[in-house]
Scaffold this motif. Structure first.
Motif, mmCIF file in Angstrom:
data_model
loop_
_atom_site.group_PDB
_atom_site.id
_atom_site.type_symbol
_atom_site.label_atom_id
_atom_site.label_comp_id
_atom_site.label_asym_id
_atom_site.label_seq_id
_atom_site.Cartn_x
_atom_site.Cartn_y
_atom_site.Cartn_z
ATOM 1 N N LEU A 80 -23.922 11.168 -30.972
ATOM 2 C CA LEU A 80 -22.722 11.352 -30.159
ATOM 3 C C LEU A 80 -22.979 12.226 -28.945
ATOM 4 O O LEU A 80 -22.334 12.065 -27.903
ATOM 5 N N SER A 81 -23.925 13.156 -29.048
ATOM 6 C CA SER A 81 -24.208 14.025 -27.911
ATOM 7 C C SER A 81 -24.837 13.255 -26.751
ATOM 8 O O SER A 81 -24.817 13.732 -25.617
ATOM 9 N N GLN A 84 -22.180 12.419 -24.102
ATOM 10 C CA GLN A 84 -21.443 13.576 -23.604
ATOM 11 C C GLN A 84 -22.263 14.226 -22.486
ATOM 12 O O GLN A 84 -23.475 14.344 -22.576
ATOM 13 N N ILE A 91 -16.936 13.127 -21.856
ATOM 14 C CA ILE A 91 -17.432 11.885 -22.442
ATOM 15 C C ILE A 91 -17.656 10.882 -21.313
ATOM 16 O O ILE A 91 -16.766 10.655 -20.491
ATOM 17 N N ILE A 111 -16.389 11.519 -31.245
ATOM 18 C CA ILE A 111 -16.673 12.765 -30.533
ATOM 19 C C ILE A 111 -15.494 13.720 -30.650
ATOM 20 O O ILE A 111 -15.668 14.922 -30.914
#
Length: 147
Positions: A80-81, A84, A91, A111
């Motif tokens: 998920l990072s 970002q 996002i 997220i």
């Protein structure tokens, strides 16, 4: 082009020249056995289209998560990072990530849930994940903005 020429040369018969439905093929099997009228063989009209696959057809595009059959989960913080921003924690949008609509919504939900569970920081990217390989380049979006 060579395949088409071979196909035409292989299927060229007297039908193309005389226009009759019955033809005498140049195959040596029929030359030895006798007349073609006894076999009741009819050939295709020369006006019918030939079934050829489209050489210009492109493969359907898939996003990177659909291609690898990955479902984003809020506990998978390392994945998920990647979606970002490392400076603002924002996002990235679909035009930058290249994800399909469904996977982009799943990533956004995951997220937000990971940030609510305090697994991910909200305003910057975790320092442990700064050296991870990039899935996409935020400076060169997949579909650039109009402005």
């Amino acid at each position: 082009m060579l395949k088409i020429a071979k196909f035409i040369a292989h299927n060229a018969t007297v039908v193309n020249i005389t226009g009759s439905r019955l033809a005498r093929p140049t195959n040596r099997f029929y030359a030895q056995t006798g007349s073609v009228e006894d076999k009741n063989i009819t050939t295709r009209d020369s006006d019918e289209p030939i079934d050829i696959t489209n050489p210009f057809e492109k493969d359907p595009q898939q996003c990177i998560l659909c291609k690898n059959n990955i479902t984003p989960h809020y506990k998978n913080v390392r994945l998920l990072s990647q979606f970002q921003s490392s400076y603002t924690g924002r996002i990235y949008g679909r035009h930058i990530t290249g994800l399909c609509k469904q996977k982009q919504e799943d990533v956004e939900r995951a997220i937000l849930r990971a940030q609510q569970c305090l697994l991910m920081p909200g305003y910057h990217k975790d320092l442990d994940f700064l050296q991870d390989p990039k899935l996409f380049d935020p400076e060169r979006p997949v579909r650039p903005h109009k402005y």
